[in-house]
Design a protein around this motif. Structure first.
Motif, short mmCIF file in Angstrom:
data_model
loop_
_atom_site.label_atom_id
_atom_site.label_comp_id
_atom_site.label_asym_id
_atom_site.label_seq_id
_atom_site.Cartn_x
_atom_site.Cartn_y
_atom_site.Cartn_z
N PHE A 43 -9.65 -16.89 -2.49
CA PHE A 43 -9.19 -15.76 -3.29
C PHE A 43 -9.34 -14.44 -2.53
O PHE A 43 -8.47 -13.58 -2.59
CB PHE A 43 -9.95 -15.70 -4.61
N ALA A 44 -10.46 -14.29 -1.82
CA ALA A 44 -10.69 -13.06 -1.05
C ALA A 44 -9.66 -12.92 0.07
O ALA A 44 -9.11 -11.84 0.30
CB ALA A 44 -12.10 -13.05 -0.48
N SER A 45 -9.37 -14.02 0.78
CA SER A 45 -8.38 -13.98 1.86
C SER A 45 -7.01 -13.59 1.33
O SER A 45 -6.31 -12.75 1.92
CB SER A 45 -8.30 -15.34 2.56
N TYR A 46 -6.62 -14.18 0.20
CA TYR A 46 -5.32 -13.85 -0.37
C TYR A 46 -5.28 -12.39 -0.83
O TYR A 46 -4.27 -11.70 -0.65
CB TYR A 46 -4.98 -14.77 -1.54
N THR A 47 -6.36 -11.90 -1.41
CA THR A 47 -6.39 -10.52 -1.90
C THR A 47 -6.26 -9.54 -0.75
O THR A 47 -5.49 -8.57 -0.83
CB THR A 47 -7.70 -10.26 -2.68
N TYR A 48 -6.99 -9.77 0.35
CA TYR A 48 -6.88 -8.87 1.50
C TYR A 48 -5.49 -8.96 2.13
O TYR A 48 -4.90 -7.95 2.52
CB TYR A 48 -7.95 -9.19 2.54
N TYR A 49 -4.95 -10.16 2.21
CA TYR A 49 -3.58 -10.32 2.72
C TYR A 49 -2.59 -9.57 1.84
O TYR A 49 -1.70 -8.88 2.33
CB TYR A 49 -3.22 -11.81 2.78
N ASP A 50 -2.76 -9.69 0.53
CA ASP A 50 -1.85 -9.03 -0.41
C ASP A 50 -1.93 -7.52 -0.28
O ASP A 50 -0.92 -6.82 -0.38
CB ASP A 50 -2.20 -9.47 -1.84
N ALA A 51 -3.12 -6.98 -0.04
CA ALA A 51 -3.28 -5.53 0.13
C ALA A 51 -2.54 -5.04 1.37
O ALA A 51 -1.83 -4.03 1.34
CB ALA A 51 -4.76 -5.17 0.21
N TYR A 52 -2.69 -5.75 2.49
CA TYR A 52 -1.98 -5.35 3.71
C TYR A 52 -0.47 -5.52 3.55
O TYR A 52 0.31 -4.70 4.05
CB TYR A 52 -2.48 -6.17 4.90
N ARG A 53 -0.06 -6.57 2.85
CA ARG A 53 1.37 -6.78 2.61
C ARG A 53 1.95 -5.64 1.78
O ARG A 53 3.02 -5.12 2.06
CB ARG A 53 1.58 -8.11 1.90
N GLN A 54 1.20 -5.23 0.75
CA GLN A 54 1.65 -4.13 -0.10
C GLN A 54 1.74 -2.82 0.68
O GLN A 54 2.68 -2.04 0.52
CB GLN A 54 0.71 -3.96 -1.29
N VAL A 98 5.37 3.24 -8.91
CA VAL A 98 5.49 3.90 -7.61
C VAL A 98 5.97 5.33 -7.83
O VAL A 98 6.82 5.58 -8.68
CB VAL A 98 6.50 3.16 -6.70
N THR A 99 5.41 6.25 -7.07
CA THR A 99 5.86 7.65 -7.09
C THR A 99 6.45 7.99 -5.74
O THR A 99 5.89 7.60 -4.70
CB THR A 99 4.71 8.60 -7.43
N MET A 100 7.56 8.69 -5.73
CA MET A 100 8.23 9.10 -4.50
C MET A 100 8.44 10.61 -4.52
O MET A 100 8.84 11.18 -5.53
CB MET A 100 9.59 8.39 -4.37
N ARG A 101 8.17 11.24 -3.38
CA ARG A 101 8.43 12.67 -3.24
C ARG A 101 9.25 12.89 -1.97
O ARG A 101 8.81 12.54 -0.88
CB ARG A 101 7.12 13.46 -3.18
N ASN A 157 1.31 4.65 -4.71
CA ASN A 157 1.13 3.72 -5.82
C ASN A 157 -0.27 3.14 -5.77
O ASN A 157 -0.95 3.20 -4.75
CB ASN A 157 2.20 2.62 -5.83
N THR A 158 -0.71 2.64 -6.89
CA THR A 158 -2.05 2.09 -7.01
C THR A 158 -2.01 0.60 -6.71
O THR A 158 -1.22 -0.13 -7.31
CB THR A 158 -2.61 2.31 -8.42
N TYR A 159 -2.85 0.17 -5.77
CA TYR A 159 -2.94 -1.26 -5.49
C TYR A 159 -3.86 -1.91 -6.51
O TYR A 159 -5.00 -1.50 -6.69
CB TYR A 159 -3.45 -1.52 -4.08
N ARG A 160 -3.35 -2.94 -7.16
CA ARG A 160 -4.13 -3.68 -8.14
C ARG A 160 -4.34 -5.10 -7.62
O ARG A 160 -3.39 -5.88 -7.56
CB ARG A 160 -3.41 -3.71 -9.48
N PRO A 161 -5.55 -5.41 -7.20
CA PRO A 161 -5.79 -6.75 -6.63
C PRO A 161 -5.55 -7.86 -7.64
O PRO A 161 -5.85 -7.69 -8.84
CB PRO A 161 -7.26 -6.70 -6.18
N PHE A 172 -7.10 0.93 -5.73
CA PHE A 172 -7.16 2.12 -4.88
C PHE A 172 -5.74 2.62 -4.63
O PHE A 172 -4.77 1.88 -4.78
CB PHE A 172 -7.89 1.85 -3.56
N GLU A 173 -5.64 3.90 -4.27
CA GLU A 173 -4.35 4.53 -4.04
C GLU A 173 -3.83 4.23 -2.64
O GLU A 173 -4.58 4.31 -1.66
CB GLU A 173 -4.45 6.05 -4.23
N MET A 174 -2.55 3.89 -2.56
CA MET A 174 -1.87 3.74 -1.27
C MET A 174 -0.93 4.92 -1.09
O MET A 174 -0.01 5.11 -1.90
CB MET A 174 -1.09 2.43 -1.23
N ASN A 175 -1.15 5.71 -0.07
CA ASN A 175 -0.34 6.89 0.20
C ASN A 175 0.33 6.76 1.55
O ASN A 175 -0.31 6.33 2.52
CB ASN A 175 -1.20 8.16 0.18
N ASN A 176 1.59 7.12 1.62
CA ASN A 176 2.33 7.11 2.88
C ASN A 176 3.10 8.40 3.03
O ASN A 176 3.63 8.95 2.05
CB ASN A 176 3.31 5.93 2.93
#
Length: 198
Positions: A43-54, A98-101, A157-161, A172-176
């Motif tokens: 579960f931890a491996s998938y969650t970290y993978y999902d965060a990087y994918r997002q 998702v928010t876009m500016r 956007n907010t990452y929701r594990p 946590f917030e993902m900002n780009n």
């Protein structure tokens, strides 16, 4: 009575020794001990993978929107901005809004200031930029020539594990922030009333 007592003690001692040497069932015990750790690591491996994918989807979506706008030779209106937002949402495909500016800047080299020509926001997590507060992102912007122009696209956007894996790994917030120079015309007009900077 004494011999019987010694005999009983001997039986108990032999039983304990035999029980200690026996190994049948040890695999079941080890499996019960290791299975929780195995499932947690999956579960931890998938969650970290999902965060990087997002995170990768967010940045790719921001680059795609910036690239489309940089090739624009017409007027950017409300329908155009909404379409860019729909494109971003389709690319990101996240569990959170998702928010876009999108902001169009020019640079005054003599006074070393950025001027906001227009700023469009879709979503609720970011405000529009204005000339009064654009200096907040000045350290993140590249060097620009005098009278140069730039398109800045920001996403949040907010990452929701998908799983709770402890260790305070929660939302946590993902900002780009990405930027590009207009490829066709140096002045991209905007007729969307919501993008006008006061």
């Amino acid at each position: 009575m004494l011999p019987t007592s010694n005999y009983s003690k001997g039986l108990v001692t032999r039983f304990i020794r035999r029980f200690r040497r026996r190994e049948d069932g040890i695999i079941s015990v080890e499996a019960m001990l290791i299975l929780p750790l195995l499932f947690w690591s999956m579960f931890a491996s998938y969650t970290y993978y999902d965060a990087y994918r997002q995170s990768a989807r967010n940045i790719k979506g921001a680059y795609a929107v910036a690239d489309v706008i940089s090739r624009e030779d017409g007027d950017v209106n409300a329908a155009y901005v909404n379409t860019m937002y729909d494109l971003l949402q389709a690319m990101v495909e996240t569990r959170a809004p998702v928010t876009m500016r999108m902001t169009y800047l020019t640079f005054d080299g003599e006074n070393d200031i950025h001027n906001v020509l227009w700023s469009c926001v879709r979503g609720t997590a970011l405000p529009k930029w204005s000339n009064a507060d654009i200096d907040e992102i000045k350290p993140s912007l590249p060097a620009m020539p005098d009278n140069g122009s730039m398109i800045v696209v920001e996403t949040r956007n907010t990452y929701r594990p998908p799983f709770f894996i402890a260790f305070e790994f929660s939302e946590f917030e993902m900002n780009n922030l990405v930027f590009t120079h207009p490829r066709v015309f140096d002045n991209i007009a905007n007729s969307d009333p919501s993008c006008i900077v006061a």
